[in-house]
Design a protein around this motif. Structure first.
Motif, PDB file in Angstrom:
ATOM      1  N   PRO A   1       0.955  -1.367   0.114  1.00 13.99           N
ATOM      2  CA  PRO A   1       0.196  -0.204  -0.034  1.00 13.99           C
ATOM      3  C   PRO A   1       0.945   1.139   0.090  1.00 13.99           C
ATOM      4  O   PRO A   1       1.765   1.227   0.702  1.00 13.99           O
ATOM      5  CB  PRO A   1      -0.926  -0.071   1.189  1.00 13.99           C
ATOM      6  CG  PRO A   1      -0.786  -1.578   1.687  1.00 13.99           C
ATOM      7  CD  PRO A   1       0.393  -2.211   0.849  1.00 13.99           C
TER       8      PRO A   1
ATOM      9  N   ALA B   1       2.816   3.865  10.140  1.00 15.01           N
ATOM     10  CA  ALA B   1       2.215   3.446  11.137  1.00 15.01           C
ATOM     11  C   ALA B   1       2.853   1.912  11.412  1.00 15.01           C
ATOM     12  O   ALA B   1       2.826   1.391  12.520  1.00 15.01           O
ATOM     13  CB  ALA B   1       0.628   3.465  11.193  1.00 15.01           C
ATOM     14  N   THR B   2       2.953   1.281  10.410  1.00 13.83           N
ATOM     15  CA  THR B   2       3.461   0.003  10.262  1.00 13.83           C
ATOM     16  C   THR B   2       4.818  -0.110  10.816  1.00 13.83           C
ATOM     17  O   THR B   2       5.365  -0.912  11.781  1.00 13.83           O
ATOM     18  CB  THR B   2       3.340  -0.566   9.046  1.00 13.83           C
ATOM     19  OG1 THR B   2       2.012  -0.682   8.401  1.00 13.83           O
ATOM     20  CG2 THR B   2       3.658  -2.172   9.157  1.00 13.83           C
TER      21      THR B   2
ATOM     22  N   ASP C   1       0.065   4.325   0.930  1.00 11.39           N
ATOM     23  CA  ASP C   1      -0.308   5.307   1.782  1.00 11.39           C
ATOM     24  C   ASP C   1       0.882   5.748   2.698  1.00 11.39           C
ATOM     25  O   ASP C   1       1.051   4.693   3.525  1.00 11.39           O
ATOM     26  CB  ASP C   1      -1.446   5.173   2.741  1.00 11.39           C
ATOM     27  CG  ASP C   1      -1.991   6.062   3.715  1.00 11.39           C
ATOM     28  OD1 ASP C   1      -1.793   7.287   3.107  1.00 11.39           O
ATOM     29  OD2 ASP C   1      -2.362   5.751   4.791  1.00 11.39           O
TER      30      ASP C   1
ATOM     31  N   GLU D   1      -6.357  -8.044   4.319  1.00 11.39           N
ATOM     32  CA  GLU D   1      -6.564  -6.522   4.687  1.00 11.39           C
ATOM     33  C   GLU D   1      -4.879  -5.871   4.403  1.00 11.39           C
ATOM     34  O   GLU D   1      -4.090  -6.482   4.688  1.00 11.39           O
ATOM     35  CB  GLU D   1      -6.943  -6.454   6.116  1.00 11.39           C
ATOM     36  CG  GLU D   1      -8.319  -6.977   6.200  1.00 11.39           C
ATOM     37  CD  GLU D   1      -8.879  -6.986   7.556  1.00 11.39           C
ATOM     38  OE1 GLU D   1      -8.577  -6.151   8.357  1.00 11.39           O
ATOM     39  OE2 GLU D   1      -9.596  -7.924   8.037  1.00 11.39           O
ATOM     40  N   SER D   2      -5.066  -4.630   4.663  1.00  8.63           N
ATOM     41  CA  SER D   2      -3.597  -4.094   4.706  1.00  8.63           C
ATOM     42  C   SER D   2      -3.747  -2.848   5.732  1.00  8.63           C
ATOM     43  O   SER D   2      -4.642  -2.523   6.023  1.00  8.63           O
ATOM     44  CB  SER D   2      -3.127  -3.556   3.331  1.00  8.63           C
ATOM     45  OG  SER D   2      -3.924  -2.497   3.209  1.00  8.63           O
ATOM     46  N   GLY D   3      -2.544  -2.680   6.388  1.00  9.73           N
ATOM     47  CA  GLY D   3      -2.394  -1.558   7.262  1.00  9.73           C
ATOM     48  C   GLY D   3      -1.784  -2.268   8.680  1.00  9.73           C
ATOM     49  O   GLY D   3      -1.908  -3.708   8.820  1.00  9.73           O
ATOM     50  N   PRO D   4      -1.725  -1.272   9.617  1.00 11.71           N
ATOM     51  CA  PRO D   4      -0.942  -1.834  10.790  1.00 11.71           C
ATOM     52  C   PRO D   4      -1.977  -2.689  11.413  1.00 11.71           C
ATOM     53  O   PRO D   4      -3.221  -2.290  11.717  1.00 11.71           O
ATOM     54  CB  PRO D   4      -0.581  -0.339  11.517  1.00 11.71           C
ATOM     55  CG  PRO D   4      -0.543   0.606  10.534  1.00 11.71           C
ATOM     56  CD  PRO D   4      -1.643   0.027   9.333  1.00 11.71           C
TER      57      PRO D   4
ATOM     58  N   THR E   1       0.029   4.835   6.368  1.00 10.29           N
ATOM     59  CA  THR E   1      -0.068   3.440   6.695  1.00 10.29           C
ATOM     60  C   THR E   1       1.303   2.765   6.836  1.00 10.29           C
ATOM     61  O   THR E   1       1.685   1.944   7.730  1.00 10.29           O
ATOM     62  CB  THR E   1      -0.914   2.778   5.606  1.00 10.29           C
ATOM     63  OG1 THR E   1      -2.004   3.214   5.653  1.00 10.29           O
ATOM     64  CG2 THR E   1      -0.734   1.423   5.681  1.00 10.29           C
ATOM     65  N   ARG E   2       2.415   3.288   5.984  1.00  9.41           N
ATOM     66  CA  ARG E   2       3.795   2.660   5.978  1.00  9.41           C
ATOM     67  C   ARG E   2       4.260   3.096   7.254  1.00  9.41           C
ATOM     68  O   ARG E   2       4.974   2.071   7.942  1.00  9.41           O
ATOM     69  CB  ARG E   2       4.426   3.093   4.615  1.00  9.41           C
ATOM     70  CG  ARG E   2       4.156   2.521   3.367  1.00  9.41           C
ATOM     71  CD  ARG E   2       4.670   3.126   2.149  1.00  9.41           C
ATOM     72  NE  ARG E   2       4.565   2.404   1.157  1.00  9.41           N
ATOM     73  CZ  ARG E   2       5.059   2.708  -0.122  1.00  9.41           C
ATOM     74  NH1 ARG E   2       6.127   3.366  -0.171  1.00  9.41           N
ATOM     75  NH2 ARG E   2       4.903   1.996  -1.112  1.00  9.41           N
TER      76      ARG E   2
ATOM     77  N   ILE F   1       1.880  -4.835   6.766  1.00  7.97           N
ATOM     78  CA  ILE F   1       1.250  -3.870   5.891  1.00  7.97           C
ATOM     79  C   ILE F   1       0.538  -4.695   4.860  1.00  7.97           C
ATOM     80  O   ILE F   1      -0.444  -4.051   4.385  1.00  7.97           O
ATOM     81  CB  ILE F   1       2.488  -3.044   5.253  1.00  7.97           C
ATOM     82  CG1 ILE F   1       1.759  -1.862   4.918  1.00  7.97           C
ATOM     83  CG2 ILE F   1       3.227  -3.831   4.283  1.00  7.97           C
ATOM     84  CD1 ILE F   1       2.680  -0.613   4.836  1.00  7.97           C
TER      85      ILE F   1
END
Length: 162
Positions: A76, A84-85, A78, A147-150, A81-82, A141
């Motif tokens: 991803p 936050a991960t 964003d 799903e993606s994101g933290p 998002t990167r 991620i």
């Protein structure tokens, strides 16, 4: 008179990069074939990954083992998002820090090293932690269930025990 080429190979003076010498010894003992790059960092390859060790000499000796990975287009895009991960990995793992430099993931493990420190053990555990941090970042991620994101694909406090 003796042949000068037959003289023993003396180590560098003790005050000339002593920590880097200890790191080189540890990597050679592990069969990792280290080299010193143009920045003065110790470069080596383990598990097909290029890693580096930067040694800061002075009142406090600091060993920073790190790697850099280009982030693929499948991840991803964003930036929040990167980041936050990265924050999640940094907070979850001891010693390891994850960060971004443009489209590059940087994962580091840092130690203050004393004369009594077991540099072989520090190098070994740092390699494993950095590689685990990269893998965890990618898994988090991308998410294990699409799903993606933290935290994607992982139970959070509201979901009960994992």
């Amino acid at each position: 008179m003796t042949d000068p080429t037959s003289l023993p190979n003396f180590p560098p003076p003790a005050d000339e990069h002593p920590l880097r010498g200890r790191v080189l010894d540890a990597l050679i003992d592990q069969g990792l074939g280290p080299d010193i790059d143009s920045d003065g960092d110790v470069a080596f390859t383990v598990q097909d990954q290029q890693l580096f060790v930067r040694c800061t000499e002075g009142d406090f000796q600091i060993m920073r083992l790190f790697g850099q990975w280009a982030i693929s287009d499948a991840v991803p895009s964003d930036p929040l998002t990167r980041l936050a991960t990265c924050n999640e990995i940094t907070l979850q793992l001891n010693i390891v820090k994850a960060g971004l430099a443009n489209d590059t993931l940087v994962v580091t493990a840092e130690h203050v090293v004393t004369q009594q420190s077991d540099v072989h053990a520090l190098v070994n555990v740092s390699i494993q932690l950095v590689l685990a941090g990269v893998q965890m970042w990618h898994e988090r991620i991308m998410g294990s269930d699409g799903e993606s994101g933290p935290g994607a694909g992982h139970a959070g406090p509201e979901d009960g025990p994992a």
